[in-house]
Design a protein around this motif. Structure first.
Motif, PDB file in Angstrom:
ATOM      1  N   CYS A 114      -1.562  -0.540  -7.353  1.00  0.00           N
ATOM      2  CA  CYS A 114      -2.859   0.112  -7.185  1.00  0.00           C
ATOM      3  C   CYS A 114      -3.674  -0.595  -6.104  1.00  0.00           C
ATOM      4  CB  CYS A 114      -3.610   0.146  -8.508  1.00  0.00           C
ATOM      5  SG  CYS A 114      -5.059   1.227  -8.478  1.00  0.00           S
ATOM      6  N   ALA A 140      -8.980   9.850  -5.837  1.00  0.00           N
ATOM      7  CA  ALA A 140      -8.034   9.428  -4.797  1.00  0.00           C
ATOM      8  C   ALA A 140      -7.269  10.627  -4.247  1.00  0.00           C
ATOM      9  CB  ALA A 140      -7.075   8.378  -5.343  1.00  0.00           C
ATOM     10  N   ALA A 168      -2.537   5.158  -4.220  1.00  0.00           N
ATOM     11  CA  ALA A 168      -3.537   4.792  -5.227  1.00  0.00           C
ATOM     12  C   ALA A 168      -3.583   5.820  -6.349  1.00  0.00           C
ATOM     13  CB  ALA A 168      -4.913   4.646  -4.577  1.00  0.00           C
ATOM     14  N   LEU A 191      -5.167   1.012  -2.764  1.00  0.00           N
ATOM     15  CA  LEU A 191      -6.605   1.038  -2.516  1.00  0.00           C
ATOM     16  C   LEU A 191      -6.981   0.387  -1.188  1.00  0.00           C
ATOM     17  CD1 LEU A 191      -7.900   0.330  -6.118  1.00  0.00           C
ATOM     18  CD2 LEU A 191      -7.998   2.499  -4.862  1.00  0.00           C
TER      19      LEU A 191
END
Length: 166
Positions: free
Chosen positions: A78, A145, A54, A82
Motif C-alpha cells: 500500500c 484511489a 494503492a 501511495l
C-alpha cells in the motif's frame, strides 16, 4: 496503522518501529518506481498505475490482512502504491507550469498531497467511529484511489497523447 497492525494483524507494540521502517521503505520504493515508470510512459499514466496499486492493496488489506505476514506485506504494498504517483505527478505539474510557473506548480503538488492525507485521515476516522474493524478504512479508501486512477488516465488521454519524456 499502529492500531490496525496490533489489533488486526496481531503484531506486538514492540514490533511497530520496525514495521514503520518497512512502511517507509515502501514509500521509498514506490517513489523510485513511480519516477522510473514516469520516464517510460507519461506522468499521468504512471501516476494512474500507482493509484491502481494503492486501490488493489487497500482491497487486499480489507480482505486478507488478518495475519502478521499479510498485514506487513500489504502495508508495504500500500505504501508503494501511495507514493508511486509522487514523482510522476510532480513532473506533470512542473511541465504544466513551464515558462515561469514551475515553482508554484511543484508547490501545488505538495499542497494537494497534504490535503489528501488530511481528508483520508478524516474519512478513516469516520469509518472507525462507526465501530467498524481496523481494516475497514481500507475499504473506504479503495474507491478514492480508483477514482484517482480513472481521472489520471483521463488526464493522460487528453493532455499526454503523444508524450515523449524531454
Amino acid at each position: 496503522m499502529s492500531p490496525w497492525l496490533e489489533n488486526f494483524g496481531g503484531w506486538a507494540a514492540a514490533a511497530l518501529p520496525a514495521l514503520l521502517v518497512l512502511a517507509g521503505s515502501g514509500m521509498i520504493v514506490g517513489s523510485q518506481l513511480g519516477g522510473r515508470c514516469g520516464d517510460l510512459l507519461s506522468p499521468g499514466r504512471a501516476a494512474a498505475i500507482g493509484q491502481g496499486i494503492a486501490c488493489a492493496a487497500m482491497l487486499l488489506i480489507f480482505a486478507f490482512s488478518g495475519s502478521m505476514i499479510t498485514s506487513a506485506a500489504l502495508m508495504f504494498l500500500c505504501c508503494v502504491g501511495l507514493f508511486f504517483p509522487s514523482s510522476p505527478q510532480q513532473l506533470a505539474m512542473v511541465e504544466v507550469g513551464a515558462g515561469g510557473g514551475e515553482m508554484i506548480a511543484g508547490a501545488c503538488v505538495q499542497v494537494a498531497f497534504n490535503g489528501g492525507n488530511a481528508i483520508g485521515a478524516q474519512i478513516g476516522q469516520a469509518v472507525l467511529s462507526t465501530g467498524a474493524a481496523y481494516n475497514a478504512p481500507a475499504l473506504a479508501g479503495a474507491p478514492i484511489a480508483a477514482t484517482a486512477a480513472v481521472l489520471l488516465l483521463a488526464y493522460a488521454r487528453l493532455f499526454e497523447p503523444a508524450y515523449h519524456h524531454r
